[in-house]
Design an enzyme around this catalytic site. Structure first.
Site, PDB file in Angstrom:
ATOM      1  N   ARG A  22       0.844  -1.198   0.000  1.00  0.00           N
ATOM      2  CA  ARG A  22       0.000   0.000   0.000  1.00  0.00           C
ATOM      3  C   ARG A  22       0.873   1.239   0.000  1.00  0.00           C
ATOM      4  O   ARG A  22       1.803   1.341   0.786  1.00  0.00           O
ATOM      5  CB  ARG A  22      -0.899   0.034   1.247  1.00  0.00           C
ATOM      6  CG  ARG A  22      -1.850  -1.118   1.257  1.00  0.00           C
ATOM      7  CD  ARG A  22      -2.833  -1.038   2.394  1.00  0.00           C
ATOM      8  NE  ARG A  22      -3.483  -2.338   2.505  1.00  0.00           N
ATOM      9  CZ  ARG A  22      -4.440  -2.629   3.358  1.00  0.00           C
ATOM     10  NH1 ARG A  22      -4.869  -1.717   4.201  1.00  0.00           N
ATOM     11  NH2 ARG A  22      -4.963  -3.839   3.371  1.00  0.00           N
ATOM     12  N   SER A 113      -7.804  -1.497   0.746  1.00  0.00           N
ATOM     13  CA  SER A 113      -8.778  -1.860   1.768  1.00  0.00           C
ATOM     14  C   SER A 113      -9.440  -0.661   2.445  1.00  0.00           C
ATOM     15  O   SER A 113     -10.070   0.134   1.790  1.00  0.00           O
ATOM     16  CB  SER A 113      -8.111  -2.774   2.786  1.00  0.00           C
ATOM     17  OG  SER A 113      -9.070  -3.306   3.634  1.00  0.00           O
ATOM     18  N   HIS A 114      -9.247  -0.536   3.751  1.00  0.00           N
ATOM     19  CA  HIS A 114      -9.959   0.508   4.505  1.00  0.00           C
ATOM     20  C   HIS A 114      -9.280   1.879   4.375  1.00  0.00           C
ATOM     21  O   HIS A 114      -9.800   2.859   4.876  1.00  0.00           O
ATOM     22  CB  HIS A 114     -10.030   0.110   5.980  1.00  0.00           C
ATOM     23  CG  HIS A 114      -8.673  -0.035   6.599  1.00  0.00           C
ATOM     24  ND1 HIS A 114      -7.872  -1.125   6.358  1.00  0.00           N
ATOM     25  CD2 HIS A 114      -7.960   0.779   7.396  1.00  0.00           C
ATOM     26  CE1 HIS A 114      -6.727  -0.971   7.004  1.00  0.00           C
ATOM     27  NE2 HIS A 114      -6.754   0.169   7.645  1.00  0.00           N
ATOM     28  N   LYS A 126      -2.473  -6.595  -3.826  1.00  0.00           N
ATOM     29  CA  LYS A 126      -2.099  -7.796  -3.066  1.00  0.00           C
ATOM     30  C   LYS A 126      -2.229  -9.024  -3.950  1.00  0.00           C
ATOM     31  O   LYS A 126      -3.041  -9.060  -4.881  1.00  0.00           O
ATOM     32  CB  LYS A 126      -2.915  -7.929  -1.785  1.00  0.00           C
ATOM     33  CG  LYS A 126      -4.409  -7.849  -1.956  1.00  0.00           C
ATOM     34  CD  LYS A 126      -5.090  -7.884  -0.587  1.00  0.00           C
ATOM     35  CE  LYS A 126      -6.582  -7.672  -0.732  1.00  0.00           C
ATOM     36  NZ  LYS A 126      -7.307  -7.823   0.525  1.00  0.00           N
ATOM     37  N   ASP A 277     -16.047  -2.459   4.513  1.00  0.00           N
ATOM     38  CA  ASP A 277     -14.948  -1.552   4.179  1.00  0.00           C
ATOM     39  C   ASP A 277     -14.690  -1.439   2.675  1.00  0.00           C
ATOM     40  O   ASP A 277     -15.456  -1.971   1.860  1.00  0.00           O
ATOM     41  CB  ASP A 277     -13.672  -1.974   4.918  1.00  0.00           C
ATOM     42  CG  ASP A 277     -13.044  -3.225   4.324  1.00  0.00           C
ATOM     43  OD1 ASP A 277     -13.796  -4.037   3.754  1.00  0.00           O
ATOM     44  OD2 ASP A 277     -11.809  -3.390   4.427  1.00  0.00           O
ATOM     45  N   ASP A 279     -12.731  -2.793   0.451  1.00  0.00           N
ATOM     46  CA  ASP A 279     -12.669  -3.979  -0.402  1.00  0.00           C
ATOM     47  C   ASP A 279     -13.620  -5.089   0.048  1.00  0.00           C
ATOM     48  O   ASP A 279     -13.560  -6.202  -0.467  1.00  0.00           O
ATOM     49  CB  ASP A 279     -11.232  -4.507  -0.493  1.00  0.00           C
ATOM     50  CG  ASP A 279     -10.677  -4.945   0.847  1.00  0.00           C
ATOM     51  OD1 ASP A 279     -11.127  -4.411   1.871  1.00  0.00           O
ATOM     52  OD2 ASP A 279      -9.792  -5.825   0.882  1.00  0.00           O
ATOM     53  N   ASP A 281     -14.033  -6.834   2.848  1.00  0.00           N
ATOM     54  CA  ASP A 281     -13.718  -7.978   3.719  1.00  0.00           C
ATOM     55  C   ASP A 281     -13.977  -7.697   5.203  1.00  0.00           C
ATOM     56  O   ASP A 281     -13.987  -8.621   6.011  1.00  0.00           O
ATOM     57  CB  ASP A 281     -12.285  -8.491   3.474  1.00  0.00           C
ATOM     58  CG  ASP A 281     -11.222  -7.429   3.639  1.00  0.00           C
ATOM     59  OD1 ASP A 281     -11.575  -6.265   3.920  1.00  0.00           O
ATOM     60  OD2 ASP A 281     -10.028  -7.761   3.464  1.00  0.00           O
ATOM     61  N   THR A 344      -1.389 -11.043  13.591  1.00  0.00           N
ATOM     62  CA  THR A 344      -2.332 -10.189  12.870  1.00  0.00           C
ATOM     63  C   THR A 344      -2.189 -10.353  11.356  1.00  0.00           C
ATOM     64  O   THR A 344      -1.076 -10.379  10.835  1.00  0.00           O
ATOM     65  CB  THR A 344      -2.076  -8.719  13.257  1.00  0.00           C
ATOM     66  OG1 THR A 344      -2.352  -8.581  14.648  1.00  0.00           O
ATOM     67  CG2 THR A 344      -2.944  -7.770  12.468  1.00  0.00           C
ATOM     68  N   GLU A 363     -10.720 -11.343  13.507  1.00  0.00           N
ATOM     69  CA  GLU A 363      -9.759 -10.357  13.983  1.00  0.00           C
ATOM     70  C   GLU A 363     -10.521  -9.205  14.607  1.00  0.00           C
ATOM     71  O   GLU A 363     -11.616  -8.846  14.153  1.00  0.00           O
ATOM     72  CB  GLU A 363      -8.925  -9.813  12.820  1.00  0.00           C
ATOM     73  CG  GLU A 363      -7.989 -10.823  12.207  1.00  0.00           C
ATOM     74  CD  GLU A 363      -6.954 -10.134  11.322  1.00  0.00           C
ATOM     75  OE1 GLU A 363      -5.833  -9.954  11.778  1.00  0.00           O
ATOM     76  OE2 GLU A 363      -7.298  -9.763  10.183  1.00  0.00           O
ATOM     77  N   ARG A 496      -0.792   0.715  17.648  1.00  0.00           N
ATOM     78  CA  ARG A 496      -2.074   0.170  18.100  1.00  0.00           C
ATOM     79  C   ARG A 496      -1.905  -0.390  19.506  1.00  0.00           C
ATOM     80  O   ARG A 496      -0.980  -1.186  19.748  1.00  0.00           O
ATOM     81  CB  ARG A 496      -2.559  -0.936  17.170  1.00  0.00           C
ATOM     82  CG  ARG A 496      -2.683  -0.530  15.709  1.00  0.00           C
ATOM     83  CD  ARG A 496      -3.675  -1.446  14.983  1.00  0.00           C
ATOM     84  NE  ARG A 496      -3.578  -1.350  13.538  1.00  0.00           N
ATOM     85  CZ  ARG A 496      -4.116  -0.372  12.803  1.00  0.00           C
ATOM     86  NH1 ARG A 496      -4.753   0.628  13.378  1.00  0.00           N
ATOM     87  NH2 ARG A 496      -4.003  -0.395  11.485  1.00  0.00           N
TER      88      ARG A 496
END
Ligand code: VG1
Ligand code: CO
Length: 543
Positions: A22, A113-114, A126, A277, A279, A281, A344, A363, A496
């Site tokens: 990304r 993604s998000h 990806k 989101d 994409d 998922d 993760t 997750e 995080r």
């Protein structure tokens, strides 16, 4: 049509992160950047000669141009066939479904993604392997090695092909099959869930709001919820995918899906709310006046999955990422089935699913899925909830409360510190790592540290080892704080901090999670020196 061999030089920053590569869209749009990475993918998997791959994306800015380039590169690299979603679109779960259904050699998903999209925001690529899942670390590392040595890539000198017309065309010697992005996925969902029961639920006046956040799930949710399942028009909002997601942040959490949150906590709230989101998922699930944390959602789905036809024979096991709460472990315990804790990122579930060790995976970051594909699946989670609601006919809030009464409640929250200085973030983690041995016995904000380690994982199927997957600090009484750096951001670093505390007493299940976790948050801050080292007194995001 001739094959061009284009000379190039490596870019130093093409190591895939938690989920693909990304970068800012402008980075991807510079000459050779996308091409270098895609050629490296092809080289790392032993070439594309005579192979069939799937191609799709979440529709963000640069999706169409990237699709044309990737198709021409696939043709020049000798691929036999590329199956591509109409308009260059496929949600991540649909791509996984298509890779598996047509037994292809793998696939490329164009998505960040998000992360927000647009000329000033993010783009991503990806690679998924033949089982339909994200490439495991051995493959992403091989891709990275290729990006460091690349000197040329191959491209077919041909006009763009029409990606809007369904059916088969040719690009040089390669066949391009443009498919309806929804049909195969919908068929798979049909086989898993009791569509008649869900249809009856909607027919009885059950109300729902699905916020597609102007991202890829819009067409899927429209077709399945409003079309097949008879949900009233207007159930799906923000249903048209836009290149910049309408300027929003397509991340289904209480902050970025504020509009849905506000509705679900208002007097006008429908019975059920959900979002997905960029994409497709991830999922967020809400009931009237109640937000279901992703960790709780995984646990509730696991405890009730047998109510859906696809899971009526029970589950083989449950897997969750390490930072995800232990709520699902309690369900696995009670069911007497296996429970797995992975690093993760969805790529770590692939082997467990392939080996039949796990049926459901989840997750804390709003990802839930099962062995039906090898990616997390936002709409699947929503449909499983709907199937459960159609059978139980109870409000979401009651289902959650009775779940906690039976299993206890794992209070849970994630605090994100975004866009912090990358060097400061790395030092924070390194210093904490160096002190792990001396932390037990430390008292902070009334909490005593009893354990501290850096999570490492040995895959039980192939024995591969992944180190440094997050620092875990355990407190007396079972509470814990986990800290790790994000591997999906494109600016600075994101720290995080995951907070968790178990409460067995039903009389204490009504606390505000932030209050219930305040002491743990304060202790994590003090022990790691978050405020002192980042200059931030508050997280940017609490989910
Ligand atoms: C985040 C989440 C992780 C998820 C990953 C990809 O990674 O924490 O759970 O698998 O995004 O999801 P990180 O490294 O930023 O914490 V998605 O929907 O962005 O493909
Ligand atoms: Co996603």
């Amino acid at each position: 049509m001739s094959i061009l061999t284009v000379k190039t030089t490596p870019f130093a920053d093409q190591r895939p992160g938690t989920s693909g590569l990304r970068k800012k869209t402008t980075v991807f749009m510079q000459p050779n950047y996308l091409e270098n990475f895609v050629q490296s993918v092809f080289d790392a998997i032993g070439g594309l000669s005579a192979k069939t791959i799937v191609l799709g994306g979440d529709g963000r800015y640069f999706n169409r141009e990237a699709a044309q380039k990737i198709l021409k590169m696939a043709a020049a690299n000798g691929a036999a066939k590329v199956i591509v979603g109409q308009g260059g679109l496929l949600s991540t779960p649909a791509a996984s479904c298509v890779i598996r259904k047509y037994r292809t050699d793998g696939g490329i998903v164009m998505s960040a993604s998000h992360n927000p999209g647009g000329p000033k925001e993010d783009f991503g690529v990806k690679y998924n392997i033949a089982n339909g899942g994200p490439a495991p670390e051995a493959v992403t590392e091989a891709i990275f090695e290729c990006t460091r040595a690349i000197s040329e890539y191959r491209l077919l000198d041909a006009p763009d092909i029409d990606l809007d017309a369904l059916g088969e065309t040719r690009l040089g010697d390669m066949s391009v099959v443009v498919i309806d992005p929804v049909a195969d996925y919908e068929e798979l969902m049909h086989g898993l869930f009791d569509f008649d029961a869900i249809r009856a639920l909607f027919a009885s006046g059950f109300t729902m709001r699905f916020d597609a956040m102007h991202a890829i799930t819009g067409p899927y949710a429209q077709s399945i919820l409003t079309g097949t399942l008879g949900a009233p028009e207007g159930t799906v909002v923000n249903a048209v995918p836009l290149p910049d997601f309408g300027g929003g942040h397509p991340d289904p959490n209480p902050v970025w899906a504020r509009e849905l949150m506000d509705l679900m906590f208002s007097d006008a709230a429908p019975d059920f709310g959900a979002a997905s989101d960029g994409d497709g998922d991830r999922n967020m699930v809400l009931g009237r006046h109640v937000y279901v944390t992703p960790s709780d959602s995984l646990a509730v789905l696991a405890a009730n999955a047998h109510l859906a036809p696809g899971y009526e024979d029970g589950l083989a096991g449950i897997a969750r990422s390490m930072p995800t709460s232990a709520a699902a472990d309690r369900v696995a315990d009670k069911l007497g089935i296996g429970c797995y804790e992975t690093p993760t990122g969805w790529k770590f579930f692939g082997n467990l699913l392939d080996a039949g060790k796990a049926t459901l995976c989840g997750e804390e970051s709003a990802g839930t899925g099962s062995n039906h594909i090898r990616e997390k699946d936002g709409l699947w989670a929503v449909l499983l909830w709907l199937n459960i609601l159609a059978v139980r006919r109870e409000p979401v809030a009651d289902i959650l409360k009775s779940h906690w009464a039976e299993y206890g409640r794992n209070y849970y929250s994630r605090h994100d510190y975004e866009g912090i200085d990358a060097a400061a973030a790395a030092t924070l983690m390194d210093d904490l790592r160096a002190r792990l041995g001396s932390l037990p016995g430390t008292v902070s904000h009334g909490l005593t540290v009893v354990s501290a380690d850096d999570f490492a994982y040995t895959d039980p199927v192939d024995g591969s080892r992944s180190e440094k997957q997050g620092i875990r600090i355990g407190f007396e009484g079972g509470a814990r704080a986990v800290m790790r750096l994000s591997g999906t951001g494109t600016e600075g670093a994101t720290l995080r901090v995951y907070l968790e505390r178990f409460e067995p007493d039903p009389a204490k299940h009504d606390l505000d999670p932030q209050e219930a976790l305040a002491a743990i948050a304060a202790a994590a801050d003090e022990i790691a020196g978050i405020t002192a080292r980042t200059g931030r007194s508050e997280p940017d995001l609490m989910t």
